[in-house]
Design a protein around this motif. Structure first.
Motif, PDB file in Angstrom:
ATOM      1  N   GLU A 144       0.828  -1.208   0.000  1.00 36.74           N
ATOM      2  CA  GLU A 144       0.000   0.000   0.000  1.00 36.74           C
ATOM      3  C   GLU A 144       0.867   1.265   0.000  1.00 36.74           C
ATOM      4  O   GLU A 144       0.562   2.239  -0.693  1.00 36.74           O
ATOM      5  N   VAL A 145       1.935   1.255   0.777  1.00 36.10           N
ATOM      6  CA  VAL A 145       2.835   2.413   0.790  1.00 36.10           C
ATOM      7  C   VAL A 145       3.524   2.560  -0.567  1.00 36.10           C
ATOM      8  O   VAL A 145       3.638   3.668  -1.101  1.00 36.10           O
ATOM      9  N   ILE A 146       3.972   1.461  -1.112  1.00 34.44           N
ATOM     10  CA  ILE A 146       4.619   1.505  -2.426  1.00 34.44           C
ATOM     11  C   ILE A 146       3.703   2.131  -3.461  1.00 34.44           C
ATOM     12  O   ILE A 146       4.136   2.974  -4.277  1.00 34.44           O
ATOM     13  N   ASN A 147       2.438   1.761  -3.426  1.00 34.44           N
ATOM     14  CA  ASN A 147       1.494   2.117  -4.484  1.00 34.44           C
ATOM     15  C   ASN A 147       0.885   3.503  -4.254  1.00 34.44           C
ATOM     16  O   ASN A 147      -0.321   3.651  -4.108  1.00 34.44           O
ATOM     17  N   SER A 148       1.744   4.514  -4.255  1.00 38.69           N
ATOM     18  CA  SER A 148       1.274   5.882  -4.028  1.00 38.69           C
ATOM     19  C   SER A 148       2.104   6.867  -4.836  1.00 38.69           C
ATOM     20  O   SER A 148       3.309   6.681  -5.012  1.00 38.69           O
ATOM     21  N   GLU A 149       1.440   7.915  -5.301  1.00 41.50           N
ATOM     22  CA  GLU A 149       2.122   8.930  -6.109  1.00 41.50           C
ATOM     23  C   GLU A 149       2.961   9.878  -5.268  1.00 41.50           C
ATOM     24  O   GLU A 149       3.954  10.427  -5.741  1.00 41.50           O
ATOM     25  N   GLU A 150       2.544  10.105  -4.016  1.00 40.84           N
ATOM     26  CA  GLU A 150       3.316  10.924  -3.095  1.00 40.84           C
ATOM     27  C   GLU A 150       3.368  10.216  -1.753  1.00 40.84           C
ATOM     28  O   GLU A 150       2.463   9.450  -1.400  1.00 40.84           O
ATOM     29  N   LEU A 151       4.432  10.492  -0.991  1.00 45.37           N
ATOM     30  CA  LEU A 151       4.668   9.767   0.246  1.00 45.37           C
ATOM     31  C   LEU A 151       5.118  10.695   1.363  1.00 45.37           C
ATOM     32  O   LEU A 151       5.899  11.622   1.129  1.00 45.37           O
ATOM     33  N   ILE A 152       4.627  10.421   2.566  1.00 43.76           N
ATOM     34  CA  ILE A 152       5.196  10.985   3.788  1.00 43.76           C
ATOM     35  C   ILE A 152       5.653   9.800   4.634  1.00 43.76           C
ATOM     36  O   ILE A 152       4.852   8.923   4.968  1.00 43.76           O
ATOM     37  N   LEU A 153       6.923   9.770   4.980  1.00 43.31           N
ATOM     38  CA  LEU A 153       7.525   8.607   5.617  1.00 43.31           C
ATOM     39  C   LEU A 153       7.724   8.805   7.113  1.00 43.31           C
ATOM     40  O   LEU A 153       7.617   9.915   7.631  1.00 43.31           O
ATOM     41  N   SER A 154       8.039   7.702   7.781  1.00 40.69           N
ATOM     42  CA  SER A 154       8.494   7.715   9.163  1.00 40.69           C
ATOM     43  C   SER A 154       9.986   7.384   9.188  1.00 40.69           C
ATOM     44  O   SER A 154      10.581   7.035   8.160  1.00 40.69           O
TER      45      SER A 154
END
Length: 225
Positions: free
Chosen positions: A160-170
């Motif tokens: 689910e995290v991989i499959n995103s156009e933009e990301l906010i990480l920990s």
């Protein structure tokens, strides 16, 4: 070089069976096997591996399994926020790894994404109950805020995290590897936001696994939590 298999590997090896060539079971270790005594995780971006080497590894060992496991009809999220809770905030570990996650996410939106409004935002975490309680303020930044539940929490949330156009990480290797693969798939390196803070275990608390082309968030007080 191989790493010792633990119970945590089970789900990951189901998703990426090719990685088994890098894993050794405890019963297969012999006294004459050479062991790495440096206690080094070999995670320094640009020192222990280059972007070219990273993408070569993803292409050879990971990307086909990711694409095969993502549903063909599954469109990428517009924004996914990965929130690491779990052991980072248990048993006193927050003094080592913790920071004000709510304040950090607010800061990213107010300072770095102030003009953005997303069609959808997905939250992925190892403590979804906490996220549902604390992150409802994100509704003002999106038409659809979702907190999906997963049948297989480790692998499904990773995809689910991989499959995103933009990301906010920990500050988590789970986040970093999902971002590495997402960047490879969607060329969204410059749409990836990551805290600079890693751990108070080391003198320099800055993360060292980050792609220098990510948006590294350093204008936030990570010592307030």
């Amino acid at each position: 070089m191989k790493i010792l298999e633990t119970k945590h590997f089970e789900e990951i090896l189901k998703l990426f069976p090719q990685l088994s060539e890098f894993v050794v079971k405890e019963e297969d270790i012999r006294f004459y096997h050479e062991k790495d005594k440096d206690n080094n995780f070999y995670q320094v971006f640009g020192t222990h591996f280059t972007l070219e080497q990273l993408n070569g590894f993803i292409k050879k060992y990971l990307i086909d399994n990711v694409r095969n496991n993502l549903k063909q009809s599954q469109e990428p999220s517009k924004l996914c926020i990965n929130v690491r809770r779990g052991d980072f905030y248990e048993k006193g570990n927050s003094s080592i790894y913790g920071y004000d996650q709510i304040g950090f996410i607010r800061h990213v939106f107010e300072v770095h994404l102030s003009s953005s409004y997303f069609q959808n935002i997905k939250i992925v975490s190892d403590n979804m109950m906490w996220c549902r309680q604390e992150l409802q303020f994100l509704k003002k930044y999106t038409a659809e805020l979702t907190f999906p539940d997963f049948q297989n929490p480790v692998t499904d949330s990773f995809l689910e995290v991989i499959n995103s156009e933009e990301l906010i990480l920990s500050n988590s290797t789970f986040s970093f590897w999902a971002a590495y693969i997402s960047n490879y798939m969607y060329e969204n390196t410059q749409q990836t936001y990551c805290p600079i803070f890693g751990s108070r275990k080391i003198k320099n608390t800055d993360l060292y696994q980050t792609n220098p082309n990510w948006n590294i968030i350093s204008d936030f007080n990570f010592n307030q939590f």
